[in-house]
Design an enzyme around this catalytic site. Structure first.
Site, PDB file in Angstrom:
ATOM      1  N   HIS A   1      53.364  51.406  -9.420  1.00  0.00           N
ATOM      2  CA  HIS A   1      54.206  52.110  -8.447  1.00  0.00           C
ATOM      3  C   HIS A   1      55.683  52.045  -8.844  1.00  0.00           C
ATOM      4  O   HIS A   1      56.410  53.039  -8.786  1.00  0.00           O
ATOM      5  CB  HIS A   1      54.030  51.496  -7.056  1.00  0.00           C
ATOM      6  CG  HIS A   1      52.756  51.869  -6.380  1.00  0.00           C
ATOM      7  ND1 HIS A   1      52.289  53.162  -6.302  1.00  0.00           N
ATOM      8  CD2 HIS A   1      51.837  51.101  -5.722  1.00  0.00           C
ATOM      9  CE1 HIS A   1      51.154  53.178  -5.631  1.00  0.00           C
ATOM     10  NE2 HIS A   1      50.847  51.933  -5.287  1.00  0.00           N
TER      11      HIS A   1
ATOM     12  N   HIS B   1      49.014  46.631  -9.933  1.00  0.00           N
ATOM     13  CA  HIS B   1      49.026  47.779  -9.022  1.00  0.00           C
ATOM     14  C   HIS B   1      50.469  48.144  -8.649  1.00  0.00           C
ATOM     15  O   HIS B   1      50.872  49.315  -8.759  1.00  0.00           O
ATOM     16  CB  HIS B   1      48.224  47.424  -7.771  1.00  0.00           C
ATOM     17  CG  HIS B   1      48.180  48.501  -6.737  1.00  0.00           C
ATOM     18  ND1 HIS B   1      47.121  49.362  -6.605  1.00  0.00           N
ATOM     19  CD2 HIS B   1      49.081  48.865  -5.770  1.00  0.00           C
ATOM     20  CE1 HIS B   1      47.355  50.204  -5.612  1.00  0.00           C
ATOM     21  NE2 HIS B   1      48.540  49.924  -5.087  1.00  0.00           N
ATOM     22  N   GLU B   2      51.225  47.158  -8.222  1.00  0.00           N
ATOM     23  CA  GLU B   2      52.613  47.422  -7.804  1.00  0.00           C
ATOM     24  C   GLU B   2      53.517  47.727  -8.988  1.00  0.00           C
ATOM     25  O   GLU B   2      54.495  48.475  -8.846  1.00  0.00           O
ATOM     26  CB  GLU B   2      53.148  46.223  -7.019  1.00  0.00           C
ATOM     27  CG  GLU B   2      52.376  45.932  -5.738  1.00  0.00           C
ATOM     28  CD  GLU B   2      52.363  47.123  -4.781  1.00  0.00           C
ATOM     29  OE1 GLU B   2      53.349  47.893  -4.766  1.00  0.00           O
ATOM     30  OE2 GLU B   2      51.367  47.281  -4.056  1.00  0.00           O
TER      31      GLU B   2
END
Length: 494
Positions: free
Chosen positions: A150, A146-147
């Protein structure tokens, strides 16, 4: 309720960490070195929270962000569309989940909870302790992916990445990226939206990858394991009706439950369900072998209305009911293994009139909902199970994968399969929860950027747009909080 042992372990572990941190900080001889070590390595400690921040991965993030600019533009643009759809879809899903939870509370019954797409997971309560490793590793992997999304999206939009980190809050691990806020505020709302949606987009793609691997696992394992021959036993609960000298053992290959063929684990579950929802199977027995025992004619009713004719509580004899040309209902107490050994299954006497030897259909007379189930696992002797079919289903762990070589462990495909299932469920849940327009989640920034990109020409005043966003965030936060609170109550208090 949450098991006391789990609470004691969690509280004891955090108390130990906090006590050690306090002692080291209060010691004049090691305080400076200890705090210097924490600062230089990026560690931060607070009650029930440990955080680690580093910049050693910044170069790897930068390389990924410049691999193929055109592909990355399409990739994150697709992620932006998905993120916006997921933001609205998550509200619908949480609303549906909340209504389902409320209906269960009103009915005062736990049935139907398995139908919910989202459920609160509490280790030690509705998550087996034996699967905690899968749970925490899947959460950590989902958070890192997920990160990662980003971080790469931010660098592609020329937003500086200060660093990457991981944390532990109470018992839940996680990850984060530290972006340069000034750069983030200077880019356009559409660019911001690509960055904010990248996390849930990567979680969704991780679900797709894990699901694809799950479906293709038999192909990947084909050189070492084969499938379709039956269900391989990997574990039998000790002391259960499935254990014992003539029960199932690790490595047994189950091929049949009565006349229901078992090709794999799903067939096993289907056969158990079929046997539990249908009347007890009968067995064709030659009339020459059928001799009335001394208890014949002495059958009596049990409390549930069923008939019993074996009054000596024998572990080898069983009461059978049958009919012949003279009487419509007769009972006989017979040795069960000798009676049904190598016999065909039947429902009526007509099913047994296939050869020249006169036979009758004998049906075990058991208590309501219990069954006699003949489990075939060649070359061993058939296991005869007497009890509730659900006890048979949950006392045995099985796998579809049979090792081709003796040194291969039968649990390896099971471990991969289980981990993929956890990745799918947890990464999907992380995508849904983060997409909710809620304060402090990705959904907050996704909603803000979306409103700026779509309403700036319709509502020129920025304060008005922020007010609209505030009310949306307030509603989304209340919806998520209600789901979590009621979900926890359903799991721990019922």
């Amino acid at each position: 309720m949450i098991p006391i042992a789990v609470v004691v372990c969690v509280m004891g572990g955090w108390c130990t960490v906090y006590l050690a941190d306090t002692l080291l900080r209060s010691s004049s001889s090691v305080k400076n070195r200890y705090e210097s070590w924490l600062s230089s390595n990026g560690f931060t400690l607070s009650p029930f929270h440990i955080k680690w921040h580093t910049g050693i991965f910044n170069r790897q993030f930068a390389r990924c962000a410049h691999l193929n600019p055109h592909f990355l533009y399409i990739w994150f643009s697709a992620g932006m569309v998905f993120g916006v759809l997921a933001m609205f879809g998550s509200v619908v899903l949480l609303t549906k989940t909340l209504l389902q939870t409320l209906s269960q509370m009103m009915a005062e019954t736990p049935e139907g909870s398995h139908e919910q797409v989202l459920q609160v997971v509490v280790p030690g309560v509705n998550l087996p302790v034996s699967q905690l490793a899968y749970f925490f590793i899947a959460i950590l992997v989902s958070g890192v992916i997920h990160e990662f999304g980003h971080g790469v999206a931010a660098l592609r939009e020329q937003v500086r990445l200060n660093g990457f980190g991981m944390f532990m809050f109470v018992i839940y691990p996680g990850a984060f990226v530290d972006l340069f806020t000034t750069h983030l505020n200077l880019i356009s709302p559409v660019q911001q939206l690509r960055i904010f949606c990248a996390g849930v987009w990567h979680n969704f793609m991780l679900c797709v990858v894990a699901l694809s691997f799950l479906f293709l696992l038999p192909i990947f394992m084909f050189p070492f394991y084969y499938t379709g021959a039956g269900a391989l036993v990997t574990e039998v609960v000790e002391g259960s009706p499935s254990s014992g000298p003539r029960g199932l053992f690790l490595g047994d290959l189950v091929t049949q439950l009565e006349d229901c063929t078992v090709w794999g684990v799903q067939d096993w579950h289907n056969c158990v369900q079929h046997l539990s929802h249908n009347p007890q199977t009968g067995y064709c027995v030659h009339t020459a072998k059928l001799q009335l025992s001394w208890t014949a004619g002495r059958a009596f009713k049990r409390l549930d209305g069923t008939m019993e004719c074996c009054g000596n509580n024998s572990l080898t004899d069983l009461c059978f009911s049958y009919s012949n040309n003279v009487a419509s209902k007769l009972f006989a107490c017979l040795p069960v293994r000798k009676t049904i050994e190598a016999s065909r299954t039947c429902r009526t006497n007509t099913d047994c009139q296939t050869d020249f030897i006169p036979s009758l259909c004998l049906i075990p007379s058991l208590e309501n909902q219990t069954r006699l189930i003949r489990v075939k696992h060649p070359p061993q002797t058939d296991m005869l199970f007497v009890g509730y079919p659900s006890h048979l289903q949950y006392s045995v762990s099985l796998t579809n994968f049979v090792p081709r070589l003796g040194f291969l462990h039968p649990d390896l495909p099971v471990m991969l399969e289980t981990f993929c299932k956890y990745l799918v469920s947890l990464s999907g849940a992380l995508a849904v929860v983060n997409a909710v327009p809620c304060f402090a989640l990705d959904g907050q920034w996704m909603l803000t950027a979306f409103l700026e990109a779509t309403l700036s020409s319709v509502i020129p005043e920025r304060n008005n747009r922020e007010l609209i966003g505030f009310f949306f965030l307030l509603g989304g936060s209340a919806l998520l909080a209600a789901n979590v609170a009621l979900g926890l109550w359903m799991v721990t208090a019922r």
